[in-house]
Design an enzyme around this catalytic site. Sequence first.
Site, PDB file in Angstrom:
ATOM      1  N   ARG A  94       3.306 -11.649   3.716  1.00  9.22           N
ATOM      2  CA  ARG A  94       1.973 -10.982   4.107  1.00  9.22           C
ATOM      3  C   ARG A  94       0.984 -11.485   2.787  1.00  9.22           C
ATOM      4  O   ARG A  94       1.478 -11.663   1.702  1.00  9.22           O
ATOM      5  CB  ARG A  94       1.844  -9.533   4.150  1.00  9.22           C
ATOM      6  CG  ARG A  94       2.595  -8.702   2.882  1.00  9.22           C
ATOM      7  CD  ARG A  94       1.536  -8.502   1.757  1.00  9.22           C
ATOM      8  NE  ARG A  94       1.790  -7.471   0.826  1.00  9.22           N
ATOM      9  CZ  ARG A  94       1.450  -7.393  -0.525  1.00  9.22           C
ATOM     10  NH1 ARG A  94       0.732  -8.338  -0.874  1.00  9.22           N
ATOM     11  NH2 ARG A  94       2.136  -6.441  -1.173  1.00  9.22           N
TER      12      ARG A  94
ATOM     13  N   GLU B  22      -4.647  -0.349   1.873  1.00 13.77           N
ATOM     14  CA  GLU B  22      -4.856  -0.388   0.500  1.00 13.77           C
ATOM     15  C   GLU B  22      -5.925  -1.839   0.167  1.00 13.77           C
ATOM     16  O   GLU B  22      -6.584  -1.877  -0.777  1.00 13.77           O
ATOM     17  CB  GLU B  22      -3.656  -0.941  -0.120  1.00 13.77           C
ATOM     18  CG  GLU B  22      -3.494  -1.067  -1.797  1.00 13.77           C
ATOM     19  CD  GLU B  22      -2.271  -1.117  -2.316  1.00 13.77           C
ATOM     20  OE1 GLU B  22      -1.441  -0.409  -2.021  1.00 13.77           O
ATOM     21  OE2 GLU B  22      -2.305  -2.035  -3.178  1.00 13.77           O
TER      22      GLU B  22
ATOM     23  N   ARG C 162      -4.617  -7.012   5.416  1.00 10.45           N
ATOM     24  CA  ARG C 162      -3.019  -7.639   5.035  1.00 10.45           C
ATOM     25  C   ARG C 162      -2.833  -8.229   6.149  1.00 10.45           C
ATOM     26  O   ARG C 162      -2.617  -7.773   7.423  1.00 10.45           O
ATOM     27  CB  ARG C 162      -2.316  -6.297   4.882  1.00 10.45           C
ATOM     28  CG  ARG C 162      -2.387  -5.453   3.576  1.00 10.45           C
ATOM     29  CD  ARG C 162      -1.512  -6.115   2.434  1.00 10.45           C
ATOM     30  NE  ARG C 162      -1.889  -5.675   1.063  1.00 10.45           N
ATOM     31  CZ  ARG C 162      -1.367  -4.710   0.640  1.00 10.45           C
ATOM     32  NH1 ARG C 162      -0.177  -4.305   1.148  1.00 10.45           N
ATOM     33  NH2 ARG C 162      -1.624  -4.316  -0.637  1.00 10.45           N
TER      34      ARG C 162
ATOM     35  N   CYS D  15      -5.086  -3.394  -6.120  1.00  8.75           N
ATOM     36  CA  CYS D  15      -4.021  -2.994  -7.021  1.00  8.75           C
ATOM     37  C   CYS D  15      -3.690  -4.395  -7.658  1.00  8.75           C
ATOM     38  O   CYS D  15      -3.613  -5.306  -7.245  1.00  8.75           O
ATOM     39  CB  CYS D  15      -2.805  -2.675  -6.420  1.00  8.75           C
ATOM     40  SG  CYS D  15      -1.247  -2.343  -7.528  1.00  8.75           S
TER      41      CYS D  15
ATOM     42  N   THR E 106      -1.295  -5.557  -9.022  1.00 14.05           N
ATOM     43  CA  THR E 106      -0.146  -6.515  -8.599  1.00 14.05           C
ATOM     44  C   THR E 106      -0.218  -7.434  -7.591  1.00 14.05           C
ATOM     45  O   THR E 106       0.680  -8.090  -7.315  1.00 14.05           O
ATOM     46  CB  THR E 106       1.037  -5.451  -8.271  1.00 14.05           C
ATOM     47  OG1 THR E 106       0.697  -4.661  -7.071  1.00 14.05           O
ATOM     48  CG2 THR E 106       1.517  -4.373  -9.213  1.00 14.05           C
TER      49      THR E 106
ATOM     50  N   ARG F 192       3.339 -11.313  -0.627  1.00 13.72           N
ATOM     51  CA  ARG F 192       4.684 -10.950  -0.592  1.00 13.72           C
ATOM     52  C   ARG F 192       5.591 -11.303   0.182  1.00 13.72           C
ATOM     53  O   ARG F 192       5.312 -11.108   1.609  1.00 13.72           O
ATOM     54  CB  ARG F 192       4.642  -9.272  -0.638  1.00 13.72           C
ATOM     55  CG  ARG F 192       5.993  -8.602  -1.039  1.00 13.72           C
ATOM     56  CD  ARG F 192       6.041  -7.076  -1.343  1.00 13.72           C
ATOM     57  NE  ARG F 192       6.188  -6.576  -0.272  1.00 13.72           N
ATOM     58  CZ  ARG F 192       7.486  -6.138   0.419  1.00 13.72           C
ATOM     59  NH1 ARG F 192       8.388  -6.345  -0.298  1.00 13.72           N
ATOM     60  NH2 ARG F 192       7.403  -5.507   1.408  1.00 13.72           N
TER      61      ARG F 192
ATOM     62  N   ARG G 262      13.383  -3.501  -2.761  1.00 15.40           N
ATOM     63  CA  ARG G 262      12.713  -2.253  -1.946  1.00 15.40           C
ATOM     64  C   ARG G 262      13.775  -1.783  -1.051  1.00 15.40           C
ATOM     65  O   ARG G 262      14.752  -2.431  -0.577  1.00 15.40           O
ATOM     66  CB  ARG G 262      11.263  -2.638  -1.362  1.00 15.40           C
ATOM     67  CG  ARG G 262      10.091  -2.924  -2.449  1.00 15.40           C
ATOM     68  CD  ARG G 262       8.715  -3.098  -1.851  1.00 15.40           C
ATOM     69  NE  ARG G 262       7.779  -3.534  -2.774  1.00 15.40           N
ATOM     70  CZ  ARG G 262       6.454  -3.520  -2.675  1.00 15.40           C
ATOM     71  NH1 ARG G 262       6.252  -3.230  -1.201  1.00 15.40           N
ATOM     72  NH2 ARG G 262       5.573  -3.947  -3.447  1.00 15.40           N
TER      73      ARG G 262
ATOM     74  N   GLU H  26       7.696   0.024  -0.195  1.00 12.09           N
ATOM     75  CA  GLU H  26       7.619   0.488  -1.345  1.00 12.09           C
ATOM     76  C   GLU H  26       8.066   2.002  -1.551  1.00 12.09           C
ATOM     77  O   GLU H  26       7.476   2.723  -0.743  1.00 12.09           O
ATOM     78  CB  GLU H  26       6.501   0.195  -1.896  1.00 12.09           C
ATOM     79  CG  GLU H  26       6.311   0.091  -3.540  1.00 12.09           C
ATOM     80  CD  GLU H  26       5.261  -0.228  -4.153  1.00 12.09           C
ATOM     81  OE1 GLU H  26       4.048  -0.067  -3.389  1.00 12.09           O
ATOM     82  OE2 GLU H  26       5.330  -0.789  -5.249  1.00 12.09           O
TER      83      GLU H  26
END
Length: 347
Positions: free
Chosen positions: A117, A216, A220, A262, A264, A271, A300, A305
């Site tokens: 993603r 988020e 995505r 975020c 990260t 990811r 994970r 997560e």
Amino acid sequence: MRWDGSSFPEFTPDNSSLLRRHLSKELFEQLKGRVTSSGFSLPRAIYSGVVNQDSSIGVYAGDAESYLLFSSLFDPIIEDYHGFSTTDTHRSDLNPATLSAPNPDPAGQYILSTRIRVGRNLAEMPLGPAISREQRKSVESQVARALSHLGGELAGSYYPLLNMEEAVQNRLIDDHFLFKTGDRFLEAAGLNRDWPEGRGIFHNREKTFLVWVNEEDQLRIISMQQGGDIEAVFTRLVTAVKQIETTVPFLHDPRLGYLSSCPTNLGTAMRASVHICLPKLGSDMPALKKIADSHHLQIRGIHGEHSESESGVFDISNRKRLGISEVECVQGMYNGVVALINKEKNL
Ligand code: ADP
Ligand code: ILO
């Protein structure tokens, strides 16, 4: 726990977040009165990490300007997480031809599924923590319109969360296709405001190509399928991302790459993961962790997560996303997965 944002927050002794590591009292005092043009402030950026003391990171950006105005906090966190310093520049490589990742498990003994993603946000829009209700609805309609033009394997439909039956929603979550509701880290970051309005999921018929809207990040973009054909998953993702970007310009920074709420997820915002069954290695977590760490991989649980592993199945993905290209994210995950499978076979 509640915090009114006016004075330096208390951290519990076991708090191991990057926020705690990098926020001094002096820095807090220096930054606390600054406000970005979309009204975002330092107390809002760190609220999630203050009220969730088990955060690993603890900060969110409200807009592109947050990464500049609060750079004396964000930059050390970014360097700590990604190993990316203020003199580094991000690079991109979305060419599937430069990836060498033949299926590491053609017999299907270990890899259950592969998912890659990327996160994306719209240029000229605040990020989710600072977006207004009207702006969020506008993102939803712009993205749904852009996705409706996709053809071939990528063609599908958009399903708003607002009208979705609970049973359908739960089924999509359980099957790993849809985001969960009520995440407390996102809640405290202001990312769940007006829920479920403006949120939804697009997917093709086979559910091998999906887009989450206004979770988020505003998008995505996800490619996934059963088994370990990582090259096919990457190729499908790249095809989709390039097509979507022709109609919806994404928020991008020359130094930090694609911007995300975020830190990260900066840079590639990618990811790349496998769900992999490692019953023997998985019963020796220090050994599994050692191999994962040596390949910069994150472990994970089976429901994403902050979830646990079940029946020896783990979600293994690249940890770094910034300062390395998309191909390097996937290649690193592939190399680590090959090492894990070899170890499992030898036990
Ligand atoms: P993200 O990847 O978007 O950061 P999560 O870690 O919460 O977010 O994962 C989102 C969903 O994707 C979860 O249901 C998770 O189990 C699922 N998922 C992640 N990797 C895979 C995979 N390789 N195969 C199938 N589902 C996956
Ligand atoms: N704010 C949470 C999650 C950090 C990284 N993960 C995501 C989904 N962005 C924390 O600090 O643990």
